[in-house]
Design a protein around this motif. Structure first.
Motif, PDB file in Angstrom:
ATOM      1  N   PRO A   1     -82.428-115.202 -24.756  1.00  0.00           N
ATOM      2  CA  PRO A   1     -81.754-116.476 -24.460  1.00  0.00           C
ATOM      3  C   PRO A   1     -80.266-116.432 -24.815  1.00  0.00           C
TER       4      PRO A   1
ATOM      5  N   ARG B   1     -80.841-120.087 -18.396  1.00  0.00           N
ATOM      6  CA  ARG B   1     -82.214-120.494 -18.122  1.00  0.00           C
ATOM      7  C   ARG B   1     -83.077-119.253 -17.922  1.00  0.00           C
ATOM      8  N   ARG B   2     -84.376-119.420 -18.171  1.00  0.00           N
ATOM      9  CA  ARG B   2     -85.317-118.304 -18.088  1.00  0.00           C
ATOM     10  C   ARG B   2     -86.064-118.351 -16.759  1.00  0.00           C
TER      11      ARG B   2
ATOM     12  N   TYR C   1     -83.030-113.915 -18.206  1.00  0.00           N
ATOM     13  CA  TYR C   1     -82.206-115.117 -18.369  1.00  0.00           C
ATOM     14  C   TYR C   1     -80.964-114.990 -17.497  1.00  0.00           C
TER      15      TYR C   1
END
Length: 576
Positions: free
Chosen positions: A108, A113-114, A151
């Motif tokens: 992260p 965002r993942r 990510y």
């Protein structure tokens, strides 16, 4: 383009666009591209199903974005190419070549965002990208080059926003001049099941159907003579509002209670105060509502309200069945709240998608029952054939072991229990018993020659081993040759464009390979360890085995009849 003071390198952002091609019952193909244009018949990925329509990444390593991802394309699958995403290299053995690559972060980061990715095990083996793990549930297993997560930077990141090219609509204010226009509604797309709530129809009369006719008669509609749309107008509007407001079942803007035309939405409030503020559907210009009314003799005889359901058509039938129960329970609750004298209490909900899921569920359950029935018939036949329990047991263990291994391989390959898999399971018992039964027959025939050579005074263990070895030498070449020819005959099916044919060939080949290996290893070992040493199949033993099978079948039939009678009596007591 901007220079990073920490690396003294340019680090522009790339935008990767995704589109998809739904091929009916086949696997959905996902397309990765750096071009914003989408060729026909590809469509933009919908964010409603946890899919990703586009994301940003770096063209070369930048700060912590150092994990390289490669997009590969293969044009060996017809009629459309297939794309996959991997953290490794493209496999040229299957025609995969590199399309482009980008860099993301493995952990992260601030303003990131993942995203999850996974490759489908089914042809043409495309990769899917989504924002949640269940959305990429092509297969279960550990992460690897073809399955995992990464990510990507968000556009809101100040450092990223400065690198992104400004949009042509940047700085546009829709509320300039002191007045704001009404925002455009999101149009409905045909990804959810369309559920109809019907009033004024009692059912279909099929009593006059002619059987064995080429052109089937669908029957005649039985109308409700007590249905009066003007008398029930307030209740109809109430049901429309209640169903349209249920966000668990209906998409926003998915309620289509009225047919198109005639400005009915402006007339209904004059008929009943409950008809004010009816939900309006999000329709494109020129798109007609699915709501309908039926006229007969100048009078409205039935009404059908349409609702765009949140039920995704791509879900499995067993998962969709829970959505059907939610719809059925909710509609029955709404109808039960109406007065007893209302004709709307005989209303019902229906959907074309429900028919499909019930056909699949019935097919799968029927295949499982046929599997159990074929296993019972096989055990009965083998019992009469071998006439000995210790010869039946190796065959039964072999059949169950082969079926379990085939199902395990199907699960490992990521296959779901569909119509082809269900039908294939029903024939696994018959194809699994073939080789091991031939080996048991060889064991029985070898008893005569081995007994003459050694006499009855030989040790039981030595007698079993010699009979097993003689059986393998006698029928081993024949059953191996049969298995090889069966497996080779299924190879042409692997390359079929029609998916059911290709999958059926794969299942038969897998079952043949497992059956012959299980027979030569497990069945042979069981015969050498536990088979009767000096048993010979004489008519008396066959007669006893036949009587035992008949007695077991009679007992099983009696138990089934007793259970059915007890269940029927319990149901009658609950009904009263």
């Amino acid at each position: 383009m901007k220079t990073n003071p920490n690396t003294n390198k340019t680090d522009p952002l790339l935008t990767v666009y995704m589109s998809k091609l739904v091929q009916g019952g086949s696997t959905t193909i996902y397309r990765f591209s750096l071009n914003t244009s989408i060729p026909s018949p590809w469509k933009v990925c919908s964010t409603e199903h946890d899919e990703v329509s586009s994301f940003q990444a770096f063209s070369h390593p930048c700060n912590n974005y150092t994990s390289r991802m490669t997009v590969c394309v293969s044009r060996e699958y017809r009629p459309y190419p297939s794309w996959m995403i991997t953290s490794g290299l493209c496999d040229p053995r299957h025609g995969w070549t590199q399309e482009f690559s980008f860099y993301v972060a493995a952990s992260p980061q601030q303003n990131s965002r993942r995203l999850y990715f996974a490759q489908c095990h089914q042809r043409p083996h495309p990769s899917r990208l989504c924002v949640k793990t269940p959305g990429c549930g092509f297969s279960s297993g550990p992460d690897g080059p073809l399955k995992g997560s990464f990510y990507t930077p968000l556009p809101s990141d100040p450092s990223s926003a400065a690198k992104t090219k400004a949009s042509k609509t940047s700085g546009f204010n829709p509320c300039s001049g002191g007045a704001c226009g009404r925002p455009a509604v999101r149009p409905l797309v045909d990804t959810g099941a369309m559920v109809f709530v019907v009033f004024g129809i009692l059912g279909v009369n099929r009593s006059e159907n002619r059987e064995n006719h080429v052109i089937g008669d669908m029957g005649s509609v039985m109308l409700d003579p007590e249905f009066d749309i003007f008398k029930e107008m307030g209740h109809l509007c109430k049901i429309c509002k209640a169903v349209g407001a249920n966000r668990k079942l209906v998409k926003p803007g998915g309620a289509q209670c009225l047919p198109s035309g005639n400005k009915l939405s402006s007339v209904l409030p004059l008929l009943h105060p409950e008809c004010h503020s009816l939900p309006e559907p999000n329709l494109l210009p020129g798109q007609l509502s699915h709501g309908a009314v039926g006229m007969h003799g100048g009078k409205v005889r039935w009404l059908s309200m349409a609702f765009e359901s949140t039920t995704y058509k791509g879900k499995s039938s067993f998962q969709t069945y829970s959505d059907f129960l939610q719809w059925e329970n909710f509609i029955q609750e709404q109808l039960a709240s109406l007065p007893q004298t209302s004709a709307l209490q005989r209303g019902f909900q229906t959907c074309e998608h429900w028919k499909q899921i019930f056909m699949e569920i019935i097919g799968v359950e029927s295949a499982l029952w046929s599997l159990l029935l074929s296993l019972a018939i096989c055990v009965a036949a083998v019992s009469v054939f071998t006439a000995h329990l210790l010869l039946l047991l190796p065959v039964l263990i072999t059949i169950i072991g082969v079926i379990c291994l085939v199902v395990a391989v199907m699960y490992w390959l990521g296959w779901e229990m569909g119509a082809v898999e269900a039908i294939s399971l029903s024939i696994l018992v018959g194809s699994s018993v073939d080789y091991c039964l031939h080996l048991v027959e060889g064991y029985l025939l070898a008893g005569e020659t081995v007994s003459l050579m050694l006499g009855q005074s030989s040790e039981p263990s030595a007698e079993r081993q010699r009979r097993t070895l003689e059986a393998v030498n006698h029928v081993g070449v024949a059953i191996v040759s049969s298995a090889v020819t069966t497996a080779i005959s299924t190879v042409p099916l692997f390359f079929c464009v029609i998916v059911p044919f290709a999958k059926f060939g794969q299942i038969v080949a897998i079952n043949t390979a497992i059956s012959i290996l299980f027979t030569l290893s497990v069945t042979s070992a069981l015969l050498a360890c536990m088979a009767p040493a000096h048993f010979s199949r004489h008519p008396g033993a066959v007669l006893k085995a036949s009587l035992a099978v008949v007695a077991a079948a009679a007992l099983g039939g009696a138990l089934c009849w007793t259970g059915q009678q007890l269940g029927a009596s319990a149901w009658r007591s609950l009904s009263t």
